[in-house]
Design an enzyme around this catalytic site. Structure first.
Site, PDB file in Angstrom:
ATOM      1  N   SER A  30       0.799  -1.227   0.000  1.00 13.21           N
ATOM      2  CA  SER A  30       0.000   0.000   0.000  1.00 13.21           C
ATOM      3  C   SER A  30       0.828   1.273   0.000  1.00 13.21           C
ATOM      4  O   SER A  30       0.318   2.347  -0.312  1.00 13.21           O
ATOM      5  CB  SER A  30      -0.943   0.029   1.213  1.00 13.21           C
ATOM      6  N   ASP A 322      -3.834   8.322   7.378  1.00 12.18           N
ATOM      7  CA  ASP A 322      -4.620   7.439   8.233  1.00 12.18           C
ATOM      8  C   ASP A 322      -3.667   6.795   9.224  1.00 12.18           C
ATOM      9  O   ASP A 322      -2.488   7.154   9.283  1.00 12.18           O
ATOM     10  CB  ASP A 322      -5.441   6.426   7.402  1.00 12.18           C
ATOM     11  N   HIS A 325      -0.711   5.144   7.048  1.00  9.27           N
ATOM     12  CA  HIS A 325      -0.106   5.680   5.814  1.00  9.27           C
ATOM     13  C   HIS A 325       0.176   7.181   5.901  1.00  9.27           C
ATOM     14  O   HIS A 325      -0.625   7.921   6.473  1.00  9.27           O
ATOM     15  CB  HIS A 325      -1.041   5.420   4.623  1.00  9.27           C
TER      16      HIS A 325
END
Length: 347
Positions: A30, A322, A325
């Site tokens: 991610s 978040d 991240h």
């Protein structure tokens, strides 16, 4: 429509004329996924607001950030497009992918059992997609041009955090098989096989990405707080990240000696990321311990949707978007640092 196509072609021409490499090709998790998870059956998605609210056009692309992720900035630094499209995104085709493509999948890792946790694309499948891409590229451009792109492109890889946080420290299976040092060695052997396979497929300029200070993610700080440790970074996780980075660095040195004509670099985000987390105000941030999205303590993915009333109005004041991240601003700082110090040597 004709006017739109004209300007789209002009836009592409402007970016490729000054390019210093022909393409940027991305593998990983991610930290670099541009939206491949949008097209698979998994709960790990971010193709909805407020994700992407600061991306071009305010579009939630599936990047786990409010805006761009590191490959986007790195592509731009090499004189290519200011973003790298996801291979599975139906909005793009081989003509788009000829100058950059992302095979990364949020939630994956070196270890196949890591990708199984949330049913995402394993690393071996990312490589299979790359082989498919090579065939399409040769069909589109012919062998000679395609082979030049394949050998001159810069390959960015970034994964490993999920292997530890999502797999080893969360589920019992790998802990019953390996101590932490053995598990690191196991992952390094997979990384070695992966780089050698890319080399066999024609890749020559490769950046092997290291781990960030993963004990300082807001989610880990929240866990520390819940365990009575005052919301501090998990120093044990950070030590594991540094030790693993040391092993990856050694692997890079060894592979450069073993693989003729290769130029492999170790892109280590840890030092600059640690500086940002320890002294956020020096980089223009107000907060490094909690994230912008929702309460900033534990949410990511669907828990960070547009209906959450707590999301901050200005992500540029936060290190993290978040609980897992970085914000676009953090991604830019880290990417610029790595480009100046490491990646520019691949020119």
């Amino acid at each position: 429509m004709g006017v739109f196509i004209f300007f789209a072609l002009l836009f592409m021409q402007i970016y490729t004329i000054g390019a210093t490499v022909p393409a940027v090709i991305v593998f990983g998790d991610s930290s670099v996924d541009a939206g491949n998870n949008n097209q698979i059956q998994t709960v790990l998605k971010s193709n909805f607001r407020p994700y992407g609210r600061d991306f071009f056009g305010g579009k939630p692309t599936g990047r786990f950030s409010n805006g761009r992720v590191p490959p986007d900035f790195i592509s731009e630094s090499f004189g290519l497009r200011p973003y790298v499209p996801a291979y599975l995104d139906p909005a793009y085709n081989i003509s788009d992918f000829a100058t950059g493509v992302c095979f990364a999948s949020a939630g994956t890792g070196y270890d196949n059992t890591t990708s199984d946790v949330l049913s995402v694309i394993p690393l071996w499948k990312e490589v299979e997609y790359y082989k498919e891409y090579q065939k399409k590229l040769r069909d589109y451009l012919g062998d000679q041009k395609a082979n030049t792109i394949i050998s001159e492109a810069v390959y960015l890889t970034s994964m490993g955090t999920n292997d530890f946080l999502e797999n080893y420290y969360t589920l019992p299976n790998r802990r019953s098989q390996y101590n932490i040092n053995q598990y690191q060695d196991y992952l390094v052997t997979i990384a070695e096989s992966f780089i050698k396979e890319l080399y066999a497929l024609g890749a020559r300029k490769v950046s092997l990405g290291g781990l960030p200070p993963m004990g300082c993610l807001p989610l880990e700080r929240t866990t520390s707080f819940m365990n009575g440790n005052g919301g501090t970074c998990n120093t044990n996780y950070n030590k594991v990240a540094m030790a693993f980075n040391g092993k990856l660095s050694g692997l890079v040195e060894r592979l450069n000696n073993e693989l003729p004509g290769s130029k492999i670099v170790f892109s280590n985000p840890y030092p600059i990321f640690e500086q940002i987390v320890q002294k956020p105000s020096s980089f223009g941030f107000a907060s490094a311990s909690v994230a912008c999205c929702a309460t900033g303590l534990f949410e990511m993915g669907y828990m960070c949707d547009q209906y959450n009333p707590f999301t901050c109005s200005n992500a540029n004041t936060y290190v993290f978007w978040d609980s897992f991240h970085p914000t676009e601003k953090t991604n830019r700082i880290i990417s610029d640092h790595l480009f100046k110090t490491v990646l520019s040597t691949l020119l």
